[in-house]
Write a protein that holds these residues in place. Structure first.
Motif, PDB file in Angstrom:
ATOM      1  N   GLN A 267       0.817  -1.212   0.000  1.00 39.65           N
ATOM      2  CA  GLN A 267       0.000   0.000   0.000  1.00 39.65           C
ATOM      3  C   GLN A 267       0.854   1.266   0.000  1.00 39.65           C
ATOM      4  O   GLN A 267       0.337   2.361  -0.014  1.00 39.65           O
ATOM      5  CB  GLN A 267      -0.923   0.015   1.226  1.00 39.65           C
ATOM      6  N   VAL A 268       2.161   1.119   0.040  1.00 39.73           N
ATOM      7  CA  VAL A 268       3.058   2.263   0.099  1.00 39.73           C
ATOM      8  C   VAL A 268       3.724   2.434  -1.258  1.00 39.73           C
ATOM      9  O   VAL A 268       4.381   1.532  -1.759  1.00 39.73           O
ATOM     10  CB  VAL A 268       4.131   2.069   1.198  1.00 39.73           C
ATOM     11  N   GLU A 269       3.526   3.600  -1.851  1.00 37.76           N
ATOM     12  CA  GLU A 269       4.162   3.913  -3.128  1.00 37.76           C
ATOM     13  C   GLU A 269       5.493   4.576  -2.837  1.00 37.76           C
ATOM     14  O   GLU A 269       5.569   5.512  -2.047  1.00 37.76           O
ATOM     15  CB  GLU A 269       3.283   4.875  -3.939  1.00 37.76           C
ATOM     16  N   ARG A 270       6.581   4.090  -3.473  1.00 36.60           N
ATOM     17  CA  ARG A 270       7.896   4.664  -3.256  1.00 36.60           C
ATOM     18  C   ARG A 270       8.508   5.076  -4.591  1.00 36.60           C
ATOM     19  O   ARG A 270       9.325   4.361  -5.153  1.00 36.60           O
ATOM     20  CB  ARG A 270       8.804   3.675  -2.541  1.00 36.60           C
ATOM     21  N   PRO A 271       8.091   6.235  -5.105  1.00 40.49           N
ATOM     22  CA  PRO A 271       8.702   6.705  -6.343  1.00 40.49           C
ATOM     23  C   PRO A 271      10.120   7.196  -6.078  1.00 40.49           C
ATOM     24  O   PRO A 271      10.536   7.316  -4.935  1.00 40.49           O
ATOM     25  CB  PRO A 271       7.797   7.867  -6.757  1.00 40.49           C
ATOM     26  N   SER A 272      10.843   7.485  -7.158  1.00 38.51           N
ATOM     27  CA  SER A 272      12.196   7.987  -6.982  1.00 38.51           C
ATOM     28  C   SER A 272      12.161   9.307  -6.224  1.00 38.51           C
ATOM     29  O   SER A 272      11.207  10.067  -6.315  1.00 38.51           O
ATOM     30  CB  SER A 272      12.854   8.182  -8.346  1.00 38.51           C
ATOM     31  N   GLY A 273      13.207   9.567  -5.465  1.00 38.82           N
ATOM     32  CA  GLY A 273      13.242  10.790  -4.671  1.00 38.82           C
ATOM     33  C   GLY A 273      12.748  10.523  -3.271  1.00 38.82           C
ATOM     34  O   GLY A 273      12.646   9.389  -2.819  1.00 38.82           O
ATOM     35  N   ALA A 274      12.460  11.570  -2.582  1.00 36.89           N
ATOM     36  CA  ALA A 274      12.091  11.477  -1.177  1.00 36.89           C
ATOM     37  C   ALA A 274      10.610  11.798  -0.993  1.00 36.89           C
ATOM     38  O   ALA A 274      10.255  12.753  -0.327  1.00 36.89           O
ATOM     39  CB  ALA A 274      12.967  12.403  -0.354  1.00 36.89           C
ATOM     40  N   PHE A 275       9.756  11.012  -1.632  1.00 39.35           N
ATOM     41  CA  PHE A 275       8.315  11.216  -1.525  1.00 39.35           C
ATOM     42  C   PHE A 275       7.633   9.859  -1.411  1.00 39.35           C
ATOM     43  O   PHE A 275       7.933   8.949  -2.184  1.00 39.35           O
ATOM     44  CB  PHE A 275       7.779  11.950  -2.762  1.00 39.35           C
ATOM     45  N   GLU A 276       6.760   9.726  -0.435  1.00 34.62           N
ATOM     46  CA  GLU A 276       5.978   8.498  -0.287  1.00 34.62           C
ATOM     47  C   GLU A 276       4.508   8.843  -0.210  1.00 34.62           C
ATOM     48  O   GLU A 276       4.109   9.709   0.566  1.00 34.62           O
ATOM     49  CB  GLU A 276       6.396   7.727   0.968  1.00 34.62           C
ATOM     50  N   LEU A 277       3.721   8.153  -1.004  1.00 34.45           N
ATOM     51  CA  LEU A 277       2.278   8.294  -0.971  1.00 34.45           C
ATOM     52  C   LEU A 277       1.710   7.052  -0.302  1.00 34.45           C
ATOM     53  O   LEU A 277       1.978   5.936  -0.742  1.00 34.45           O
ATOM     54  CB  LEU A 277       1.717   8.440  -2.385  1.00 34.45           C
TER      55      LEU A 277
ATOM     56  N   ILE B 240       3.168  15.250   5.704  1.00 32.75           N
ATOM     57  CA  ILE B 240       4.149  15.246   6.792  1.00 32.75           C
ATOM     58  C   ILE B 240       5.541  15.182   6.186  1.00 32.75           C
ATOM     59  O   ILE B 240       5.756  14.490   5.183  1.00 32.75           O
ATOM     60  CB  ILE B 240       3.924  14.030   7.724  1.00 32.75           C
ATOM     61  N   LYS B 241       6.484  15.885   6.802  1.00 33.21           N
ATOM     62  CA  LYS B 241       7.877  15.837   6.338  1.00 33.21           C
ATOM     63  C   LYS B 241       8.783  15.402   7.476  1.00 33.21           C
ATOM     64  O   LYS B 241       8.570  15.768   8.626  1.00 33.21           O
ATOM     65  CB  LYS B 241       8.332  17.211   5.830  1.00 33.21           C
ATOM     66  N   ASN B 242       9.799  14.626   7.091  1.00 34.52           N
ATOM     67  CA  ASN B 242      10.872  14.274   8.009  1.00 34.52           C
ATOM     68  C   ASN B 242      12.073  15.099   7.575  1.00 34.52           C
ATOM     69  O   ASN B 242      12.651  14.852   6.518  1.00 34.52           O
ATOM     70  CB  ASN B 242      11.191  12.781   7.951  1.00 34.52           C
ATOM     71  N   GLU B 243      12.412  16.089   8.375  1.00 36.58           N
ATOM     72  CA  GLU B 243      13.516  16.986   8.031  1.00 36.58           C
ATOM     73  C   GLU B 243      14.861  16.269   8.130  1.00 36.58           C
ATOM     74  O   GLU B 243      15.810  16.644   7.458  1.00 36.58           O
ATOM     75  CB  GLU B 243      13.502  18.215   8.944  1.00 36.58           C
ATOM     76  N   GLY B 244      14.954  15.228   8.948  1.00 38.30           N
ATOM     77  CA  GLY B 244      16.201  14.505   9.132  1.00 38.30           C
ATOM     78  C   GLY B 244      16.667  13.789   7.883  1.00 38.30           C
ATOM     79  O   GLY B 244      17.852  13.799   7.553  1.00 38.30           O
ATOM     80  N   ASN B 245      15.739  13.148   7.164  1.00 39.19           N
ATOM     81  CA  ASN B 245      16.126  12.438   5.942  1.00 39.19           C
ATOM     82  C   ASN B 245      15.482  13.040   4.697  1.00 39.19           C
ATOM     83  O   ASN B 245      15.515  12.455   3.627  1.00 39.19           O
ATOM     84  CB  ASN B 245      15.809  10.942   6.043  1.00 39.19           C
ATOM     85  N   ASP B 246      14.874  14.216   4.854  1.00 38.99           N
ATOM     86  CA  ASP B 246      14.276  14.975   3.749  1.00 38.99           C
ATOM     87  C   ASP B 246      13.262  14.146   2.959  1.00 38.99           C
ATOM     88  O   ASP B 246      13.260  14.145   1.739  1.00 38.99           O
ATOM     89  CB  ASP B 246      15.365  15.517   2.824  1.00 38.99           C
ATOM     90  N   THR B 247      12.408  13.440   3.697  1.00 34.69           N
ATOM     91  CA  THR B 247      11.357  12.649   3.070  1.00 34.69           C
ATOM     92  C   THR B 247      10.003  13.287   3.336  1.00 34.69           C
ATOM     93  O   THR B 247       9.727  13.727   4.439  1.00 34.69           O
ATOM     94  CB  THR B 247      11.357  11.207   3.614  1.00 34.69           C
ATOM     95  N   GLU B 248       9.188  13.332   2.300  1.00 35.51           N
ATOM     96  CA  GLU B 248       7.839  13.887   2.398  1.00 35.51           C
ATOM     97  C   GLU B 248       6.838  12.742   2.257  1.00 35.51           C
ATOM     98  O   GLU B 248       7.020  11.848   1.430  1.00 35.51           O
ATOM     99  CB  GLU B 248       7.632  14.900   1.274  1.00 35.51           C
ATOM    100  N   TYR B 249       5.788  12.791   3.064  1.00 37.72           N
ATOM    101  CA  TYR B 249       4.736  11.779   3.035  1.00 37.72           C
ATOM    102  C   TYR B 249       3.400  12.450   2.775  1.00 37.72           C
ATOM    103  O   TYR B 249       3.091  13.476   3.379  1.00 37.72           O
ATOM    104  CB  TYR B 249       4.661  11.038   4.380  1.00 37.72           C
ATOM    105  N   LEU B 250       2.620  11.859   1.899  1.00 36.22           N
ATOM    106  CA  LEU B 250       1.242  12.268   1.681  1.00 36.22           C
ATOM    107  C   LEU B 250       0.392  11.068   2.046  1.00 36.22           C
ATOM    108  O   LEU B 250       0.511  10.009   1.421  1.00 36.22           O
ATOM    109  CB  LEU B 250       1.005  12.680   0.228  1.00 36.22           C
ATOM    110  N   ILE B 251      -0.445  11.208   3.074  1.00 39.71           N
ATOM    111  CA  ILE B 251      -1.203  10.088   3.596  1.00 39.71           C
ATOM    112  C   ILE B 251      -2.691  10.337   3.357  1.00 39.71           C
ATOM    113  O   ILE B 251      -3.266  11.293   3.889  1.00 39.71           O
ATOM    114  CB  ILE B 251      -0.932   9.882   5.106  1.00 39.71           C
ATOM    115  N   LEU B 252      -3.306   9.469   2.547  1.00 42.62           N
ATOM    116  CA  LEU B 252      -4.738   9.542   2.237  1.00 42.62           C
ATOM    117  C   LEU B 252      -5.478   8.561   3.129  1.00 42.62           C
ATOM    118  O   LEU B 252      -5.059   7.422   3.283  1.00 42.62           O
ATOM    119  CB  LEU B 252      -4.990   9.165   0.775  1.00 42.62           C
ATOM    120  N   SER B 253      -6.601   9.006   3.692  1.00 45.48           N
ATOM    121  CA  SER B 253      -7.398   8.126   4.534  1.00 45.48           C
ATOM    122  C   SER B 253      -8.873   8.296   4.200  1.00 45.48           C
ATOM    123  O   SER B 253      -9.357   9.427   4.124  1.00 45.48           O
ATOM    124  CB  SER B 253      -7.152   8.459   6.013  1.00 45.48           C
TER     125      SER B 253
END
Length: 158
Positions: free
Chosen positions: A15-25, A52-65
């Protein structure tokens, strides 16, 4: 794991999409409809989302519910934190605000979403009364780069 009134299985990596870069949907629709509600996923569905962003590893999350799973945006933040083992808690009596204690994590904002699988369209709009407006800069491209929404029209309103 118990989330609200629902017994939630551990995060399903499918259920977790991991495209290239630091973005997870992350889309909790499959978990809700197939595992909790035990019914087919509707072709048209909507709900709330949090960015939500994690500044430590520069990852951004978009969470749909889906709307049936998350009454408040805070419920999405709580679920995300439980799945990622991030410390946090509710800070209001109504339980409409969940704060993350780890300073590397930042709640950017939130809004609402609608998906129409027949029309192949995802729309993000509105904002969160508690967490404010999401950051739309570059978001459309990041979403379209995921496998899940590769051939969808992605509209961001506002």
């Amino acid at each position: 794991m118990v989330f609200g009134n629902h017994d939630i299985p551990e995060e399903d990596e499918s259920q977790v999409e991991r495209p290239s870069g630091a973005f997870e949907l992350i889309d909790y629709s499959t978990i809700f409809y197939k595992t909790i509600a035990k019914k087919p996923m509707p072709e048209k569905r909507w709900g709330k989302f949090i960015q939500i962003k994690n500044e430590g590893n520069d990852t951004e999350y978009l969470i749909l519910s889906p709307k049936e799973l998350s009454v408040f945006h805070a419920n999405i933040v709580e679920r995300f934190c439980l799945m990622k083992k991030i410390a946090g808690d509710y800070t209001t009596r109504r339980k409409d605000r969940f704060e993350i204690h780890d300073p590397e994590w930042h709640i950017v904002g939130g809004g609402k979403w609608a998906i129409d699988d027949n029309e192949k369209r995802l729309v993000l709009f509105d904002d969160s009364g508690v967490y404010g407006k999401f950051d739309s800069k570059g978001l459309r491209k990041k979403i379209m780069d995921t496998d899940k929404f590769l051939d969808y029209e992605v509209k961001i309103i506002g």
